[in-house]
Design an enzyme around this catalytic site. Sequence first.
Site, PDB file in Angstrom:
ATOM      1  N   GLU A 151       0.076  -0.252   0.654  1.00 37.81           N
ATOM      2  CA  GLU A 151       0.216   1.031   1.341  1.00 37.81           C
ATOM      3  C   GLU A 151       0.341   2.169   0.320  1.00 37.81           C
ATOM      4  O   GLU A 151       1.035   2.030  -0.667  1.00 37.81           O
ATOM      5  CB  GLU A 151       1.478   0.970   2.222  1.00 37.81           C
ATOM      6  CG  GLU A 151       1.739   2.221   2.993  1.00 37.81           C
ATOM      7  CD  GLU A 151       0.536   2.618   3.845  1.00 37.81           C
ATOM      8  OE1 GLU A 151       0.134   1.834   4.698  1.00 37.81           O
ATOM      9  OE2 GLU A 151      -0.003   3.726   3.616  1.00 37.81           O
ATOM     10  N   GLU A 155       6.039   9.540   1.595  1.00 40.13           N
ATOM     11  CA  GLU A 155       7.061   9.986   2.535  1.00 40.13           C
ATOM     12  C   GLU A 155       6.986  11.501   2.645  1.00 40.13           C
ATOM     13  O   GLU A 155       6.758  12.196   1.661  1.00 40.13           O
ATOM     14  CB  GLU A 155       8.451   9.543   2.061  1.00 40.13           C
ATOM     15  CG  GLU A 155       8.658   8.066   2.291  1.00 40.13           C
ATOM     16  CD  GLU A 155      10.026   7.566   1.834  1.00 40.13           C
ATOM     17  OE1 GLU A 155      10.993   8.339   1.834  1.00 40.13           O
ATOM     18  OE2 GLU A 155      10.102   6.382   1.465  1.00 40.13           O
ATOM     19  N   LYS A 207      -1.907  -1.028  -6.729  1.00 41.93           N
ATOM     20  CA  LYS A 207      -0.755  -0.271  -6.216  1.00 41.93           C
ATOM     21  C   LYS A 207       0.237   0.051  -7.335  1.00 41.93           C
ATOM     22  O   LYS A 207       0.681   1.191  -7.496  1.00 41.93           O
ATOM     23  CB  LYS A 207      -0.081  -1.083  -5.104  1.00 41.93           C
ATOM     24  CG  LYS A 207       1.203  -0.502  -4.588  1.00 41.93           C
ATOM     25  CD  LYS A 207       0.987   0.803  -3.849  1.00 41.93           C
ATOM     26  CE  LYS A 207       2.308   1.506  -3.626  1.00 41.93           C
ATOM     27  NZ  LYS A 207       2.155   2.798  -2.981  1.00 41.93           N
ATOM     28  N   CYS A 263      10.022   4.002  -4.261  1.00 44.78           N
ATOM     29  CA  CYS A 263       8.817   3.374  -4.817  1.00 44.78           C
ATOM     30  C   CYS A 263       8.679   3.514  -6.329  1.00 44.78           C
ATOM     31  O   CYS A 263       8.703   2.510  -7.037  1.00 44.78           O
ATOM     32  CB  CYS A 263       7.582   3.944  -4.127  1.00 44.78           C
ATOM     33  SG  CYS A 263       7.513   3.447  -2.401  1.00 44.78           S
ATOM     34  N   LYS A 266      11.251   1.628  -8.670  1.00 41.82           N
ATOM     35  CA  LYS A 266      11.211   0.156  -8.609  1.00 41.82           C
ATOM     36  C   LYS A 266       9.839  -0.378  -9.032  1.00 41.82           C
ATOM     37  O   LYS A 266       9.734  -1.424  -9.646  1.00 41.82           O
ATOM     38  CB  LYS A 266      11.613  -0.340  -7.221  1.00 41.82           C
ATOM     39  CG  LYS A 266      10.501  -0.434  -6.215  1.00 41.82           C
ATOM     40  CD  LYS A 266      10.949  -1.143  -4.955  1.00 41.82           C
ATOM     41  CE  LYS A 266       9.951  -0.955  -3.825  1.00 41.82           C
ATOM     42  NZ  LYS A 266       8.577  -1.380  -4.085  1.00 41.82           N
TER      43      LYS A 266
HETATM   44  N1  LIG Z   1       8.490   4.120   1.554  1.00 39.93           N
HETATM   45  C1  LIG Z   1       7.341   4.424   1.001  1.00 39.93           C
HETATM   46  O1  LIG Z   1       7.022   5.596   0.773  1.00 39.93           O
HETATM   47  C2  LIG Z   1       6.356   3.356   0.631  1.00 39.93           C
HETATM   48  C3  LIG Z   1       5.036   3.717   0.327  1.00 39.93           C
HETATM   49  C4  LIG Z   1       4.132   2.728  -0.021  1.00 39.93           C
HETATM   50  C5  LIG Z   1       4.552   1.403  -0.102  1.00 39.93           C
HETATM   51  N2  LIG Z   1       5.851   1.090   0.173  1.00 39.93           N
HETATM   52  C6  LIG Z   1       6.231  -0.331   0.106  1.00 39.93           C
HETATM   53  O2  LIG Z   1       6.287  -0.843   1.437  1.00 39.93           O
HETATM   54  C7  LIG Z   1       7.364  -1.769   1.571  1.00 39.93           C
HETATM   55  C8  LIG Z   1       8.326  -1.301   2.656  1.00 39.93           C
HETATM   56  O3  LIG Z   1       8.884  -0.078   2.232  1.00 39.93           O
HETATM   57  P1  LIG Z   1       9.744   0.849   3.228  1.00 39.93           P
HETATM   58  O4  LIG Z   1      10.127   2.043   2.450  1.00 39.93           O
HETATM   59  O5  LIG Z   1       9.013   0.985   4.504  1.00 39.93           O
HETATM   60  O6  LIG Z   1      11.011  -0.104   3.455  1.00 39.93           O
HETATM   61  P2  LIG Z   1      12.298   0.185   4.337  1.00 39.93           P
HETATM   62  O7  LIG Z   1      13.450  -0.277   3.536  1.00 39.93           O
HETATM   63  O8  LIG Z   1      12.273   1.581   4.868  1.00 39.93           O
HETATM   64  O9  LIG Z   1      12.103  -0.789   5.598  1.00 39.93           O
HETATM   65  C9  LIG Z   1      12.036  -2.161   5.478  1.00 39.93           C
HETATM   66  C10 LIG Z   1      12.437  -2.762   6.819  1.00 39.93           C
HETATM   67  O10 LIG Z   1      12.185  -4.166   6.782  1.00 39.93           O
HETATM   68  C11 LIG Z   1      13.172  -4.812   7.543  1.00 39.93           C
HETATM   69  N3  LIG Z   1      13.194  -6.250   7.218  1.00 39.93           N
HETATM   70  C12 LIG Z   1      13.688  -6.872   6.119  1.00 39.93           C
HETATM   71  N4  LIG Z   1      13.487  -8.208   6.209  1.00 39.93           N
HETATM   72  C13 LIG Z   1      12.836  -8.436   7.376  1.00 39.93           C
HETATM   73  C14 LIG Z   1      12.353  -9.594   8.031  1.00 39.93           C
HETATM   74  N5  LIG Z   1      12.501 -10.815   7.492  1.00 39.93           N
HETATM   75  N6  LIG Z   1      11.740  -9.450   9.239  1.00 39.93           N
HETATM   76  C15 LIG Z   1      11.589  -8.240   9.804  1.00 39.93           C
HETATM   77  N7  LIG Z   1      12.033  -7.089   9.215  1.00 39.93           N
HETATM   78  C16 LIG Z   1      12.653  -7.198   8.032  1.00 39.93           C
HETATM   79  C17 LIG Z   1      14.441  -4.066   7.190  1.00 39.93           C
HETATM   80  O11 LIG Z   1      15.469  -4.264   8.156  1.00 39.93           O
HETATM   81  C18 LIG Z   1      13.924  -2.612   7.160  1.00 39.93           C
HETATM   82  O12 LIG Z   1      14.076  -1.974   8.412  1.00 39.93           O
HETATM   83  C19 LIG Z   1       7.979  -1.894   0.187  1.00 39.93           C
HETATM   84  O13 LIG Z   1       7.370  -2.957  -0.496  1.00 39.93           O
HETATM   85  C20 LIG Z   1       7.613  -0.583  -0.477  1.00 39.93           C
HETATM   86  O14 LIG Z   1       7.538  -0.674  -1.872  1.00 39.93           O
HETATM   87  C21 LIG Z   1       6.754   2.025   0.557  1.00 39.93           C
END
Ligand SMILES: NC(=O)c1ccc[n+]([C@@H]2O[C@H](COP(=O)([O-])OP(=O)(O)OC[C@H]3O[C@@H](n4cnc5c(N)ncnc54)[C@H](O)[C@@H]3O)[C@@H](O)[C@H]2O)c1
Length: 457
Positions: A151, A155, A207, A263, A266
Site C-alpha cells: 500500500e 495518511e 515499498k 511507516c 519503522k
Molecule cells: N498507515 C499508513 O499510512 C500506511 C501506508 C502504507 C502502508 N502501511 C502498512 O500497512 C500495514 C497496516 O498499517 P496501518 O497503519 O493501517 O495499521 P493500524 O495499526 O492502523 O491497524 C492495524 C489493525 O490491524 C488489527 N489487527 C492486528 N492483528 C489482527 C488480526 N490477527 N486479525 C485482524 N486484525 C488484526 C489491529 O487491531 C488494528 O486495528 C502496516 O504494515 C503498515 O506498514 C501503512
Amino acid sequence: MRLVAFGIGYVGLVTGTGLAELGHDVLCVDIDPGRIRQLEDGIIPIYEPGLADLVRRNERAGRLRFATRVTAPFDEADAYFIAVGTPPGPDGAADVSAVLAVADTIATTAKKPALVVVKSTVPVGTCDAVQAQIDGGKKPSVALEVVSNPEFLKEGTAVQDFFRPDRIVLGARSDGAREMLRALYAPLQLSGERVVVSDPRSSELTKYAANTMLAMRVSFMNELARLCHATGADIHAVRLGVGSDARIGKRFLYAGPGYGGSCFPKDVQALFHLGRAHGVPMRMAEATHLANEEQAEFLARVVESAIGPLDGRAIAFWGLAFKPETDDVRESPSIKLAKALLAKGARIVGHDPEAAKNFAGAMASYGDRVKVVDRDYDALDGAHALVLLTEWRSYRAPNFAEIRKRLRPSDKGAAPIVVDGRNVWRASEVVRAGLRYQGIGVPVVDPPPNRAPTAQR
Ligand SMILES: NC(=O)c1ccc[n+]([C@@H]2O[C@H](COP(=O)([O-])OP(=O)(O)OC[C@H]3O[C@@H](n4cnc5c(N)ncnc54)[C@H](O)[C@@H]3O)[C@@H](O)[C@H]2O)c1
C-alpha cells in the site's frame, strides 16, 4: 466480487471502504472488538478526511460490514486482503506475526479458491513464507494464491490516494492472479495504466525502497539545515538551488523536525535489518535513521539556546500529529521533542486539531508536566516559546500580535520566540509583531528595536 479485509486501521479501513465504493461486497475484520463496537455505533476509529462519509454511505448501501471474524458468505470470498500492522520488533526488524496469524485464519476459513493479497508492508520473502505456511498446513482444501500488493496511501489524503493512486504495485506468480487484480483495480485506472507488475519479492522491496528514499531526502535536508545553523547559510536558498535540478526536483526537500508516523521510521529500520540478515549493509538507510533520531535533540538545543535554561518553563506546541490531516501521533516529532525538552526540565502545553487526545495518551506517564488544550491560543498563556510542529492549515496564518501578547519573554529580556519547525511562516511578518523568529536551517531574526518588549511580565 466478494472481498474481506483484515485489519481495520488506516490501510484496511480505507481499502475496504474504497473497494465497497467501487461496488464490491466487503467485510472488514479486526481482532479488536472495541473497534467493531465503535463502527457499529457509527464512530470511525481513525481520523482521515472524507472517510466517515464514505463508510456510512457504503454501510447504508449494504456493501460494507464489520466483524471480529469471517462468517458466511464471506468464507467464499474471491480475495482476502491482509492489512494488519507490521511493527518493529525489539531489534527494529519488522514483526510479521500478525500477517502470519491472519494467513492461518484465512487458510482454515476459505471454502473456495481465492487470492490472499498482502497489503501490509513486509520484508522480502514474507509472501513466499505466507504461501508456504498456507500450503504446509492441514488446511486449506482449496487453492489459495498469495500475492504482494503493498500500500502506498498517505495518511491525510488516503481516500484520495485510493481512488487516484500514483501506481499500483503487484507481485504475483501466476497470470490468473495478475489478471484478477488488474480487473479489481481497473476502475482506478480509467485515465491510464498505473499498474507495475512484478514478482512478490520485487514488489515487497519496492515499498521499502520508496519509503526509505523519501525518508533519505528528509534526513539529508535536515542535516543540511543543521549545517546552515552552524555556518550561517539559509536552507531555503539551498533547497531552491538544489531542487531546480530536474533530476532532483523540489518536492520532499523540506527541512523540519524529522520524519515520523507509523511507516517511515519503522520501514527504514526494517530495510537495514533486512540488509543485515542477508549480509548486505544498507548504509544509506542506517544513516537516514540516525540523522532522524538526532533531529529532535537538535531542535531541543535550538529552543534551549533561544530562551535559556528550560527548568520549569512551559513550551507551547502547535501541532502534535506527525503530519497534518491525521490524528496519528505514532513516532511523531512532537513526542520526541517533548521528551527531549522534558528531560531538560521543561513543561509542555500542546494543541492539535485532531491529535491532542492521542498525544496526551502517549505522554500520560509525565503527569501534569504535559497538558493539552482545546483552543490553540490557550496553549500560549505563560509559555516561553511557541514551537510549530505540524503545518495544519489552521496554523498557517495566525495572529502574531496575539501570540506576542500571550507568550512570555525569556530571562534574557529578548522578545518572546517562535520556533517555526516547518518553515511555513514569513519571518518578516513574525518579527513585525515583536516576536523573534527561528526557523529550521535559517538564521534567527530579531524584531526591530522599537518592537522589542520593554519590560518582563
Ligand atoms: N498507515 C499508513 O499510512 C500506511 C501506508 C502504507 C502502508 N502501511 C502498512 O500497512 C500495514 C497496516 O498499517 P496501518 O497503519 O493501517 O495499521 P493500524 O495499526 O492502523 O491497524 C492495524 C489493525 O490491524 C488489527 N489487527 C492486528 N492483528 C489482527 C488480526 N490477527 N486479525 C485482524 N486484525 C488484526 C489491529 O487491531 C488494528 O486495528 C502496516 O504494515 C503498515 O506498514 C501503512
